[in-house]
Design an enzyme around this catalytic site. Sequence first.
Site, short mmCIF file in Angstrom:
data_model
loop_
_atom_site.label_atom_id
_atom_site.label_comp_id
_atom_site.label_asym_id
_atom_site.label_seq_id
_atom_site.Cartn_x
_atom_site.Cartn_y
_atom_site.Cartn_z
N GLY A 1 -117.14 -46.91 34.98
CA GLY A 1 -115.76 -47.37 34.96
C GLY A 1 -115.48 -48.74 35.54
O GLY A 1 -114.36 -49.24 35.42
N GLU B 1 -122.92 -44.12 36.41
CA GLU B 1 -122.92 -44.10 34.94
C GLU B 1 -122.21 -45.33 34.38
O GLU B 1 -121.22 -45.21 33.66
CB GLU B 1 -122.21 -42.83 34.45
CG GLU B 1 -122.79 -41.53 34.95
CD GLU B 1 -121.93 -40.31 34.59
OE1 GLU B 1 -120.78 -40.50 34.13
OE2 GLU B 1 -122.41 -39.18 34.77
N PRO B 2 -122.71 -46.53 34.68
CA PRO B 2 -122.04 -47.73 34.17
C PRO B 2 -122.28 -47.93 32.68
O PRO B 2 -123.39 -47.68 32.19
CB PRO B 2 -122.70 -48.85 34.97
CG PRO B 2 -124.09 -48.35 35.20
CD PRO B 2 -123.96 -46.87 35.40
N GLY B 3 -121.27 -48.34 31.98
CA GLY B 3 -121.42 -48.62 30.56
C GLY B 3 -120.99 -50.05 30.27
O GLY B 3 -121.82 -50.96 30.11
N ARG C 1 -110.93 -52.17 19.33
CA ARG C 1 -110.31 -52.24 20.66
C ARG C 1 -108.93 -52.89 20.67
O ARG C 1 -108.02 -52.36 21.31
CB ARG C 1 -111.24 -52.92 21.67
CG ARG C 1 -112.57 -52.16 21.86
CD ARG C 1 -113.37 -52.65 23.06
NE ARG C 1 -112.69 -52.40 24.31
CZ ARG C 1 -111.99 -53.27 24.98
NH1 ARG C 1 -111.92 -54.52 24.59
NH2 ARG C 1 -111.37 -52.93 26.09
N TYR D 1 -106.37 -50.17 22.00
CA TYR D 1 -105.97 -50.31 23.41
C TYR D 1 -105.17 -51.59 23.67
O TYR D 1 -105.03 -51.98 24.81
CB TYR D 1 -107.21 -50.40 24.31
CG TYR D 1 -108.31 -49.41 24.09
CD1 TYR D 1 -108.10 -48.05 24.27
CD2 TYR D 1 -109.59 -49.84 23.75
CE1 TYR D 1 -109.14 -47.14 24.11
CE2 TYR D 1 -110.64 -48.93 23.59
CZ TYR D 1 -110.40 -47.59 23.77
OH TYR D 1 -111.43 -46.70 23.62
N CYS E 1 -106.06 -52.83 5.14
CA CYS E 1 -104.67 -52.59 4.78
C CYS E 1 -103.94 -51.79 5.85
O CYS E 1 -103.55 -50.65 5.63
CB CYS E 1 -104.61 -51.89 3.43
SG CYS E 1 -105.52 -52.82 2.21
N GLU E 2 -103.80 -52.39 7.02
CA GLU E 2 -103.08 -51.81 8.16
C GLU E 2 -102.55 -52.98 8.97
O GLU E 2 -103.29 -53.93 9.22
CB GLU E 2 -104.05 -51.04 9.09
CG GLU E 2 -104.78 -49.88 8.49
CD GLU E 2 -104.02 -48.57 8.58
OE1 GLU E 2 -102.99 -48.49 9.29
OE2 GLU E 2 -104.44 -47.62 7.90
N TYR F 1 -118.20 -50.67 23.43
CA TYR F 1 -117.15 -50.05 22.62
C TYR F 1 -116.78 -50.92 21.41
O TYR F 1 -115.63 -50.99 21.01
CB TYR F 1 -115.92 -49.69 23.50
CG TYR F 1 -116.34 -48.91 24.72
CD1 TYR F 1 -116.78 -47.60 24.58
CD2 TYR F 1 -116.38 -49.48 26.00
CE1 TYR F 1 -117.23 -46.88 25.68
CE2 TYR F 1 -116.82 -48.78 27.10
CZ TYR F 1 -117.25 -47.47 26.93
OH TYR F 1 -117.71 -46.76 28.02
C1 LIG Z 1 -117.34 -43.54 29.18
C2 LIG Z 1 -117.99 -42.90 30.35
C3 LIG Z 1 -118.70 -43.68 31.27
C4 LIG Z 1 -118.82 -45.18 31.18
O1 LIG Z 1 -117.62 -45.84 31.41
P1 LIG Z 1 -117.61 -47.44 31.51
O2 LIG Z 1 -116.19 -47.75 31.76
O3 LIG Z 1 -118.10 -47.98 30.23
O4 LIG Z 1 -118.49 -47.82 32.66
C5 LIG Z 1 -119.36 -43.03 32.29
N1 LIG Z 1 -119.29 -41.68 32.42
C6 LIG Z 1 -118.60 -40.90 31.56
C7 LIG Z 1 -118.58 -39.44 31.75
C8 LIG Z 1 -117.92 -41.49 30.51
O5 LIG Z 1 -117.23 -40.72 29.66
#
Ligand SMILES: *Cc1c(COP(=O)(O)O)cnc(C)c1O
Length: 419
Positions: free
Chosen positions: A239, A273-275, A312, A316, A342-343, A371
Amino acid sequence: MHYFVYHSGELYCEGVPVRKIVEKYGTPLYIYSGKTIRRHFKIFDSAFEEIPHLTCYSVKANSNLGVLSLLAKEGAGADVVSGGELERALRAGIPPKKIVFSGVGKTVEEIERALKVGILMFNVESAEELYVLGEVAQRLQIKAPFAIRANPDVDPKTHPYISTGLRKNKFGVPEEEVISLYLKAKENPYLQPIGLDTHIGSQLTTISPFIEAVRRLKALWKELEGLGFELSFLDIGGGLGIIYGEEEPPPPEEFSSAIIQELKGLPLTLILEPGRIIVGNAGILVTKVLYTKSNKEKNFVIVDAGMNDLIRPALYQAYHKIVPVLDRGEEEIVADIVGPICESGDFFAKERRIPKVKRGDLLAIMSAGAYGFVMSSNYNTRPRAAEVLVEDDQVFLVRRRETIEDLLRLEEIPEVYKI
Ligand SMILES: *Cc1c(COP(=O)(O)O)cnc(C)c1O
């Protein structure tokens, strides 16, 4: 920090001019910088080196096998949210013992597969899911290591669609029901409590919601300890936000020292859990200007990428910086940059100040590594973009562009309609 930079007015990815890559692979095109992904992973991961930890990259942010295998090589684990993502992580060479499985809707088939390959743990999001996990584990005679995902009712102060730790969100188990679930799990010896989990949302730009969530988890952890549970893993999710425009997210070191401060002395392994923070600024979407047009009110720049390629902005109201691939020092105009779909929601920017462009020019939509492609679709029967991964002066095609034939292959015309 990333490796998309201008040299003499021309945008490069690492050592390669973006224009050159496009000449070979066409547009719309996702370009990822390997060096940037590696750099972000290392900075994030080493920020926690003081304490035992495991960085499980959130596969859903960008699940390309090229990207995953790069991260696997760096020692990353994976956070997966589907059977498909589990297969990707395994295919990329991420060891099962570094994989955690999150998500509110795991199917029996997905649970079976994850048990059989021996993942590190299931992040369980409801009482019913825990029951089903126990049932499947018993049937297969494989113990199921699990954590309960607590919903701490903490406001992450982010876009409502990416907040996940509020009571009104579908995620996790309400804080006050967590303990009773662990107690309930004692009824089935195939359920193995080994951790406690949360994930409160995405694109957070302040640390305080994380700290509040960690404090709630700590209280639960202590209570569980008092009840005789011996947990090993505290999973605080992902997050951490990135800079798309004017945001000022805390740097990883500031984030980590605040978390470490809270957890110091506790005998646990922290799971992260970084994404977005790993891949967000490591990718761009390159698109070509198809047409320009103006009316009394507006200028429109119509490009060959659409909301099906990058949703995105539509989903969002997200901001993405948009820059010319060749900066000729043109005067600036204010325009809506829109796709061919077409939106009316098919836009990348509204009322945006950009250098004047003409048909054929290339634009780079920045910060599209997370994303981006993963949320793309075939709406309007548009083949999905190709993806390339750059390492210094090498360019690897990591997903070829789809063809119309790819799109039609799975469909059939019923015999009775044939003419
Ligand atoms: C989406 C998600 C993440 C990653 O979130 P980021 O904002 O991309 O870091 C981590 N854990 C879980 C369970 C998620 O659903």
